[in-house]
Write a protein that holds these residues in place. Structure first.
Motif, short mmCIF file in Angstrom:
data_model
loop_
_atom_site.label_atom_id
_atom_site.label_comp_id
_atom_site.label_asym_id
_atom_site.label_seq_id
_atom_site.Cartn_x
_atom_site.Cartn_y
_atom_site.Cartn_z
N ALA A 231 0.89 -1.17 0.00
CA ALA A 231 0.00 0.00 0.00
C ALA A 231 0.92 1.21 0.00
N THR A 232 0.55 2.25 -0.73
CA THR A 232 1.43 3.42 -0.77
C THR A 232 1.65 3.99 0.63
N GLY A 233 0.66 3.81 1.48
CA GLY A 233 0.79 4.30 2.85
C GLY A 233 1.80 3.52 3.68
N PRO A 270 4.63 5.99 -3.37
CA PRO A 270 4.22 7.26 -3.97
C PRO A 270 5.26 7.75 -4.98
N PRO A 297 2.36 3.81 -8.14
CA PRO A 297 2.27 5.03 -7.32
C PRO A 297 0.90 5.29 -6.70
N ILE A 298 -0.09 4.44 -7.00
CA ILE A 298 -1.42 4.57 -6.39
C ILE A 298 -1.94 3.16 -6.09
N ASP A 299 -2.96 3.09 -5.24
CA ASP A 299 -3.51 1.77 -4.86
C ASP A 299 -4.87 1.50 -5.50
#
Lengths: 433, 433
Positions: A231-233, A270, A297-299
């Protein structure tokens, strides 16, 4: 003796000459970079692939195509069609099969592939253990190592070896507040094994033996990133970087013994963290080849993660990544069709070239300059013939019928380039301007 | 009085409140940035669009969808279907029609569009001149300005005005060794007009009048980049930057008069030059919104230039671009089909979000975190429902039949996330770890 040892001794071999010719760089540079671990030859010395695939510093970015059955969809014919697509668009191929007769499938894929083939050996032993002993974690260390050896004997050129993850890292990651603790399939199998057996990572415990096996075939260890962010997070947290530190240590011991090695990278990152991810990895490992999954870069992009991750792949390639693992439109959703494999591979061919235009400069841009030259001349035939996919481009060019003017259906008679050419002619004949 | 004047006077209007609410930033910030020219509202004050579309600093990246007939393919029904696609996926829409009854088509498109509509007025007068006077350059300055006014009266919210290119720049570019001297269709029409009529740029000669017209409708001048590079080898040469300097001067005079204005950007630009292209433009213009065509980091990608340019678009968005003009798979080849318009728009929605995750941080990433949360829980229903295209994602998810286990067809029973969840449970109940 492997290619790294040969290079360290200053030898120049036929393979080095072939790499030099293929990539257009001096053979001494090839040799020096091999000796430093900065160029690897993806191969199994006992079963060379038809296509020569070197990766690393100063070379074009290569593209890996993942294929393989799942426990739910076992269709060898379909997988062999995917091999054909990979032969056309890819540089390396990984057989990630988890359903059907895994030995037979792997051997058929290797036979059909022009490219060096990679695997993730823990899949097979985990699944066998699951089936025979009704639990994936019941395999022994010997059984795991024997599986690795079997794959080498079958001609596998590179394998994902999840040796970077320690038991401590695995436990801390699983207990953490990560959005998704572990997304790596093989990494999770190793983590589960360590916890179930209350034991350190079986690859780490037998690291010297692993090195010996790969050395014998001069094949490439691809150090897997079990704790890559899913996950980008979760990107660039202590778990990802903690594993990278362990991995970097393993890289050094492999190089010392002359074993070919590369490092796998994320994953979900990201956009603004991609360039320095590559720099950090290269710094910590001394610059061995980096093999990344996008990054993405995104989920939220499924079923278009081939596009979303091509964004990250182009940036990572431009920043120094050597081998890109493609994603297909089916990523995060299911097994890809043959068409989706092709869509993914093409998106990554584009990303790789966008990176190469930066990494290699004019050497890579020659292709673009040529296409643009014909484009400016409105020489459609030559322009289309030089594009990345001339056949499909021609279909689109004629989708509303063959254009009547020497332009295209977009502008029709008002083609800016026809005008520009007129203007150039006028200026040429007018001395007043 | 336009929105810039209102902001300069310190007023807070209903529109500013609506922008504040839509974008989740304080209304004072909205007002201040409008007064500085850093936020624009894409609109024609006399004919507001159904969708409110502000662009600029601190706001989400917006996506423009180009549609329109050509001289060879005039199919209004098809174009109106493209409007529907734009309404679903886009933020602004440009009618670039060059074939058929241009007035009627434009009016029908504006009627069908939920989005603010843009045009390139020189197309129409050039084509009318071409048809009536058998030469595209035979229109008068008044005829050009009347066309602009007609579009404003029809409700057009923004227009590409190629005022940056001077006669001198045009001649030098056309005589240069650029791979392709001019690729901008409208820019080439203006260049051709200047050379044919031996006159300075008609927009520059009548700049104050142009400003007055736009002021009356509080519509947005989009300063066109006639000399944008059309080949990566032409990027950032003296012509592109020379025109940008002229454009930046025009921006300042527009802002001084309270006229909404943005700047159009390239085009074909190598990946590593995209970020600083945006920084340079923002620096020179004082930070008005930037509206770019990708950029496209390679020249060879057709018929996949929606993917190739999404790479550049994500980077440009992350670097500060405010409005992205999409490309379709038909770019460089012909007019797009409805499906290709959708493919392009989706690729750009992805690029815009990848940029926003950087530009806006957690505010934009909330969406990703939510998808990843459900993904980690293997909650397929909620995960798929939150994706960028749930309908198409569900089709891919079930393309080999509905998965039998609580996983997907990729991993089947060996889902790493199911394993991870098991491990987490085990660790939770074990005090020895």
């Amino acid at each position: 003796m492997g290619i790294i040892d040969e290079a360290k001794r200053g030898q120049i071999t036929d393979e080095m000459r072939a790499i030099s010719k293929l990539e257009g760089i001096p053979v001494e540079k090839v040799r020096n970079r091999i000796s430093e671990g900065k160029i690897m030859l993806i191969r199994n010395a006992k079963y060379p692939s038809r296509k020569l695939v070197p990766i690393g510093k100063g070379l074009t970015t290569k593209v890996n195509v993942n294929i393989g059955t799942s426990s739910e969809v076992v269709d060898l014919d379909m997988e062999l069609q995917k091999v054909k697509v990979a032969n056309k668009w890819g540089d390396t191929l990984m057989d990630l099969s988890t359903g059907g007769d895994l030995d037979a499938i792997r051997r058929d894929i290797i036979k059909a592939s022009d490219l060096p083939v990679g695997t993730v050996p823990v899949y097979q032993i985990f699944i066998e253990s699951f089936k025979k002993k009704s639990g994936g974690a019941y395999f022994t260390e010997d059984e795991l190592l024997n599986t690795v050896e079997k794959h080498l004997k079958d001609g596998v050129a590179f394998m994902t070896i999840h040796a970077g993850i320690t038991k401590d890292l695995a436990i801390r990651a699983l207990k953490s507040d990560r959005i998704i603790p572990i997304v790596s399939r093989g990494g999770d199998m190793i983590a589960g094994w360590m916890i179930h057996n209350n034991s350190e990572n079986p690859y780490r415990k037998n690291w010297d033996y692993v090195l010996e096996m790969f050395k014998e075939y001069d094949a490439v260890i691809s150090l897997g990133d079990a704790l890559r962010p899913g996950a980008t997070g979760d990107a660039h947290d202590e778990f990802q970087i903690g594993e990278l530190l362990e991995t970097a240590r393993l890289v050094k011991s492999a190089l010392q013994k002359g074993v070919q090695v590369m490092v796998e990278g994320p994953g979900h990152v990201p956009l603004n963290e991609i360039a320095w991810d590559v720099k950090l990895m290269k710094k910590l490992t001394g610059g061995v080849p980096y093999y990344v999954l996008g990054p993405l870069p995104i989920d939220v992009g499924a079923p278009y993660d081939h596009i979303a991750s091509a964004i990250g792949a182009a940036i990572s390639s431009a920043s120094g990544v050597d081998l890109l693992c493609y994603l297909t439109p089916a990523e995060h959703l299911g097994l890809p069709t043959v068409k989706q494999v092709e869509e993914g591979a093409i998106a990554y061919r584009i990303a790789a070239h966008a990176g190469d235009v930066v990494k290699l400069g004019r050497k890579a841009r020659k292709w673009d300059d040529e296409v643009s030259y014909y484009r400016g001349k409105l020489d459609w035939e030559n322009m289309i013939s030089k594009l990345i996919d001339p056949q499909r481009a021609y279909q689109v060019y004629t989708q509303f019928g063959t254009p009547k003017v020497k332009a295209c259906t977009m502008c029709g008679g008002y083609c800016p380039m026809m005008w520009a050419m007129d203007q150039v002619r006028k200026i040429g004949s007018s001395s007043s301007l």
